[in-house]
Enzyme design. Structure first.
Site, PDB file in Angstrom:
ATOM      1  N   ASP A 165      -6.727  -9.443   5.708  1.00 44.85           N
ATOM      2  CA  ASP A 165      -7.628  -9.649   6.639  1.00 44.85           C
ATOM      3  C   ASP A 165      -8.493  -8.279   6.743  1.00 44.85           C
ATOM      4  O   ASP A 165      -7.935  -7.110   6.351  1.00 44.85           O
ATOM      5  CB  ASP A 165      -7.132  -9.744   8.139  1.00 44.85           C
ATOM      6  CG  ASP A 165      -6.340  -8.486   8.497  1.00 44.85           C
ATOM      7  OD1 ASP A 165      -5.529  -8.058   7.756  1.00 44.85           O
ATOM      8  OD2 ASP A 165      -6.574  -8.012   9.561  1.00 44.85           O
ATOM      9  N   ARG A 189      -9.437 -13.854   6.381  1.00 46.40           N
ATOM     10  CA  ARG A 189      -8.130 -14.583   5.940  1.00 46.40           C
ATOM     11  C   ARG A 189      -8.197 -15.926   5.359  1.00 46.40           C
ATOM     12  O   ARG A 189      -7.459 -16.230   4.228  1.00 46.40           O
ATOM     13  CB  ARG A 189      -7.035 -14.743   7.077  1.00 46.40           C
ATOM     14  CG  ARG A 189      -6.518 -13.252   7.524  1.00 46.40           C
ATOM     15  CD  ARG A 189      -5.210 -13.529   8.429  1.00 46.40           C
ATOM     16  NE  ARG A 189      -4.880 -12.653   9.437  1.00 46.40           N
ATOM     17  CZ  ARG A 189      -4.256 -11.425   9.143  1.00 46.40           C
ATOM     18  NH1 ARG A 189      -3.901 -11.175   7.775  1.00 46.40           N
ATOM     19  NH2 ARG A 189      -4.067 -10.288   9.915  1.00 46.40           N
ATOM     20  N   LYS A 205      -1.055  -1.769  -4.877  1.00 53.60           N
ATOM     21  CA  LYS A 205      -1.628  -0.487  -4.920  1.00 53.60           C
ATOM     22  C   LYS A 205      -0.766   0.385  -5.046  1.00 53.60           C
ATOM     23  O   LYS A 205      -0.444   1.331  -4.371  1.00 53.60           O
ATOM     24  CB  LYS A 205      -2.414  -0.274  -3.676  1.00 53.60           C
ATOM     25  CG  LYS A 205      -3.374  -1.065  -3.266  1.00 53.60           C
ATOM     26  CD  LYS A 205      -4.153  -0.797  -1.746  1.00 53.60           C
ATOM     27  CE  LYS A 205      -4.935  -1.868  -1.163  1.00 53.60           C
ATOM     28  NZ  LYS A 205      -5.512  -1.339   0.183  1.00 53.60           N
ATOM     29  N   ASP A 242       0.814  -1.164   0.044  1.00 54.03           N
ATOM     30  CA  ASP A 242      -0.100  -0.020   0.244  1.00 54.03           C
ATOM     31  C   ASP A 242       0.890   1.252  -0.174  1.00 54.03           C
ATOM     32  O   ASP A 242       1.457   1.621  -0.974  1.00 54.03           O
ATOM     33  CB  ASP A 242      -0.920   0.097   1.355  1.00 54.03           C
ATOM     34  CG  ASP A 242      -1.903   1.012   1.293  1.00 54.03           C
ATOM     35  OD1 ASP A 242      -1.705   2.092   1.247  1.00 54.03           O
ATOM     36  OD2 ASP A 242      -3.269   0.627   1.288  1.00 54.03           O
TER      37      ASP A 242
HETATM   38  P1  IMP Z   1       1.978  -0.582   3.797  1.00 54.69           P
HETATM   39  O1  IMP Z   1       2.973  -0.296   4.482  1.00 54.69           O
HETATM   40  O2  IMP Z   1       1.109   0.565   3.818  1.00 54.69           O
HETATM   41  O3  IMP Z   1       2.483  -0.905   2.321  1.00 54.69           O
HETATM   42  O4  IMP Z   1       0.966  -1.559   4.120  1.00 54.69           O
HETATM   43  C1  IMP Z   1       1.251  -2.967   3.683  1.00 54.69           C
HETATM   44  C2  IMP Z   1       0.481  -3.876   4.730  1.00 54.69           C
HETATM   45  O5  IMP Z   1      -0.928  -3.225   4.962  1.00 54.69           O
HETATM   46  C3  IMP Z   1       0.094  -5.059   4.060  1.00 54.69           C
HETATM   47  O6  IMP Z   1       1.230  -5.968   4.286  1.00 54.69           O
HETATM   48  C4  IMP Z   1      -1.018  -5.782   4.789  1.00 54.69           C
HETATM   49  O7  IMP Z   1      -0.906  -6.431   5.916  1.00 54.69           O
HETATM   50  C5  IMP Z   1      -1.948  -4.359   5.009  1.00 54.69           C
HETATM   51  N1  IMP Z   1      -2.710  -4.136   3.952  1.00 54.69           N
HETATM   52  C6  IMP Z   1      -2.828  -3.096   2.757  1.00 54.69           C
HETATM   53  N2  IMP Z   1      -3.680  -2.947   2.061  1.00 54.69           N
HETATM   54  C7  IMP Z   1      -4.675  -4.056   2.553  1.00 54.69           C
HETATM   55  C8  IMP Z   1      -5.863  -4.355   2.039  1.00 54.69           C
HETATM   56  O8  IMP Z   1      -6.549  -3.843   1.190  1.00 54.69           O
HETATM   57  N3  IMP Z   1      -6.462  -5.390   2.750  1.00 54.69           N
HETATM   58  C9  IMP Z   1      -5.857  -5.761   4.055  1.00 54.69           C
HETATM   59  N4  IMP Z   1      -4.681  -5.570   4.249  1.00 54.69           N
HETATM   60  C10 IMP Z   1      -3.960  -4.529   3.836  1.00 54.69           C
END
Ligand code: IMP
Ligand code: MG
Length: 182
Positions: free
Chosen positions: A164, A170, A136, A108
């Site tokens: 989740d 999950r 994303k 994300d």
């Molecule tokens: P980041 O550090 O913002 O890139 O977040 C990554 C982590 O957030 C991932 O490993 C997921 O565990 C969680 N995450 C991000 N997007 C989603 C989603 O759409 N559904 C569920 N978990 C998400």
């Protein structure tokens, strides 16, 4: 088999079915089999979300592999990313001089992976790359060098196949998006 009956079904729309997921996993594995042919690989898997993906992915690999797990805090129980990342569970092997592939199920903001990538890089592996099932890309806040991407997705909150919603969902074999996250 998991169902979403205990949740509000009208808020869920199927996004990728299990056959589509299989095809993506197989295609990622094909690339890894090709790029690491003749090498050993340590798969550093990010808990909890990536545990379903890694279990399918590893069975498509025709390489000498070791699986390691890390657990990092990023989201907690909220739907939005927090800025700070901490290690809850670290890897338990020496990766110096080894080929390392970080395995993530979804990226994300990139904050979680950036943190992990830098940390592993500092341990002087022979190589370090990132593979993610879903990305994303439009949500990226910090840059991370992702080499292997299964599918680029829009800014949607997804559940199932390890992903989740407050620790639930999950177990769903397919991936859904939430129409009205709150
Ligand atoms: P980041 O550090 O913002 O890139 O977040 C990554 C982590 O957030 C991932 O490993 C997921 O565990 C969680 N995450 C991000 N997007 C989603 C989603 O759409 N559904 C569920 N978990 C998400
Ligand atoms: Mg994850």
């Amino acid at each position: 088999m998991g169902t979403i009956s205990q949740l509000d079904e009208k808020n869920f729309t199927k996004y990728l079915n299990r056959h589509e997921i299989d095809a993506i996993v197989q295609s990622l594995a094909n690339q890894i089999n090709r790029d690491y042919e003749g090498k050993s690989l340590i798969l550093v898997t990010v808990l909890k979300g990536a545990f379903v993906f890694i279990s399918d992915f590893i069975r498509h690999l025709k390489l000498n592999t070791e699986v390691e797990f890390v657990r990092l805090s990023s989201y907690g129980k909220a739907l939005t990313s927090s800025g700070t990342v901490t290690i809850i569970k670290d890897i338990q092997t020496d990766i110096r001089g080894k080929h390392v592939l970080i395995v993530e199920e979804i990226i994300d903001s990139g904050r979680t992976l950036k943190f992990l990538y830098e940390r592993i890089k500092n341990a002087n592996p022979a190589s370090i790359e990132i593979a993610t099932l879903l990305d994303k890309t439009s949500k990226r806040v910090v840059e991370v060098p992702v080499k292997y991407t299964g599918r680029v997705i829009d800014d949607q909150f997804l559940v199932g196949y390890g992903l989740d919603l407050e620790e639930r969902c999950r177990n769903l074999p397919d991936i859904y998006y939430l129409k009205y996250p709150n």
